[in-house]
Design an enzyme around this catalytic site. Structure first.
Site, mmCIF file in Angstrom:
data_model
loop_
_atom_site.group_PDB
_atom_site.id
_atom_site.type_symbol
_atom_site.label_atom_id
_atom_site.label_comp_id
_atom_site.label_asym_id
_atom_site.label_seq_id
_atom_site.Cartn_x
_atom_site.Cartn_y
_atom_site.Cartn_z
ATOM 1 N N GLU A 43 0.863 -1.180 0.000
ATOM 2 C CA GLU A 43 0.000 0.000 0.000
ATOM 3 C C GLU A 43 0.895 1.223 0.000
ATOM 4 O OE1 GLU A 43 -3.725 2.022 2.450
ATOM 5 O OE2 GLU A 43 -2.223 0.851 3.548
ATOM 6 N N GLU A 68 4.832 4.460 3.986
ATOM 7 C CA GLU A 68 4.415 5.764 4.499
ATOM 8 C C GLU A 68 5.663 6.581 4.804
ATOM 9 O OE1 GLU A 68 2.963 8.985 5.378
ATOM 10 O OE2 GLU A 68 1.415 7.471 4.962
ATOM 11 N N ASP A 95 9.860 7.377 -0.143
ATOM 12 C CA ASP A 95 9.014 8.038 -1.128
ATOM 13 C C ASP A 95 8.678 7.062 -2.245
ATOM 14 O OD1 ASP A 95 8.901 10.628 0.050
ATOM 15 O OD2 ASP A 95 10.955 10.996 -0.622
ATOM 16 N N ASP A 117 -3.083 11.940 -1.953
ATOM 17 C CA ASP A 117 -3.191 13.398 -2.066
ATOM 18 C C ASP A 117 -3.551 13.749 -3.504
ATOM 19 O OD1 ASP A 117 -2.729 16.183 -2.210
ATOM 20 O OD2 ASP A 117 -1.229 16.067 -0.617
ATOM 21 N N LYS A 121 -3.703 21.425 -7.961
ATOM 22 C CA LYS A 121 -3.156 22.424 -8.877
ATOM 23 C C LYS A 121 -2.437 21.744 -10.044
ATOM 24 C CE LYS A 121 -2.648 25.966 -5.320
ATOM 25 N NZ LYS A 121 -1.726 26.896 -4.621
ATOM 26 N N GLU A 191 -9.319 5.117 7.347
ATOM 27 C CA GLU A 191 -9.810 6.192 8.207
ATOM 28 C C GLU A 191 -10.379 7.330 7.368
ATOM 29 O OE1 GLU A 191 -6.523 4.041 10.449
ATOM 30 O OE2 GLU A 191 -6.843 4.754 8.411
ATOM 31 N N TYR A 192 -9.668 7.683 6.291
ATOM 32 C CA TYR A 192 -10.142 8.740 5.402
ATOM 33 C C TYR A 192 -11.455 8.347 4.736
ATOM 34 C CZ TYR A 192 -6.213 12.021 5.385
ATOM 35 O OH TYR A 192 -5.296 12.976 5.726
#
Length: 210
Positions: A43, A68, A95, A117, A121, A191-192
């Site tokens: 993940e 993460e 990363d 995320d 933009k 959770e999100y």
């Protein structure tokens, strides 16, 4: 997910180096990191860790790696893994663009991208985890029959991801624009996912392969 900085975070993670790695030293040793040789699912962006820990508990026949980059957030996942003695879960603080420095070609069987995320933009498009630059990384580390499972509440990111993956030549399936309208029994919510679903946002999901 951003949390208050914990100066002791790195020391804490180093104390649990049997399940978490904070550098790139695992190359060629991923299989040896686990108790058993099994398919590996990762993940990218594990956040607070509910999804990856629950998946690992539900599927002991699969090895899971949560990725993460925020060490402060990673602490929560380590605590869950230790408290619940989840033996088929390992964790990396790196990363996403460095995944080819960690994993060998074709080493991963599935990649989960959950509520990444959206970087709304246009000038930040290359930071989106479904940008073609990241797709190239995933293509390298995924097995030839491997898949990407993607969930998001962000409609714009979902549409962008469909376009990006299609343009890259990927095959898409099981596209769902409202996952919770008829939620599969095996869906594990992050959770999100709970947070945004409770606010009335629709949850989008798809599966893709190269």
């Amino acid at each position: 997910m951003r949390m208050r900085n914990k100066p002791w975070a790195e020391d804490f993670l180093l104390q649990h180096d049997d399940i978490v790695s904070i550098d790139l030293a695992r190359k060629d040793h991923i299989v040896d990191w686990f108790d058993q040789v099994q398919p590996i699912h990762i993940e990218v962006g594990s956040g607070m860790g509910r999804f990856i820990t629950e998946m690992a508990k539900a599927h002991p026949e699969i090895n899971y790696i949560g990725i993460e980059r925020d060490k402060n957030v990673m602490i929560r996942i380590v605590e869950k893994a230790v408290e619940q003695n989840i033996r088929n879960l390992r964790l990396l603080t790196v990363d996403a663009e460095k995944l080819t420095e960690i994993f060998n070609e074709g080493e991963i069987d599935r990649i989960y991208l959950n509520f990444s995320d959206p970087w709304p933009k246009a000038r930040h498009a290359k930071r989106r985890l479904t940008h073609e630059n990241f797709l190239k990384v995933y293509e390298t580390i995924l097995d030839k029959d491997g898949e990407i499972h993607f969930k998001t509440d962000n409609q714009a990111l979902f549409e962008y991801s469909i376009e990006s993956m299609s343009h890259y030549g990927m095959k898409l399936k099981n596209i769902n624009l409202n996952l919770h309208d008829n939620e599969p029994e095996d869906n594990i919510r992050t959770e999100y996912e709970d947070k945004f679903s409770n606010k009335g946002f629709r949850i989008n999901r798809l599966e893709a392969r190269f």
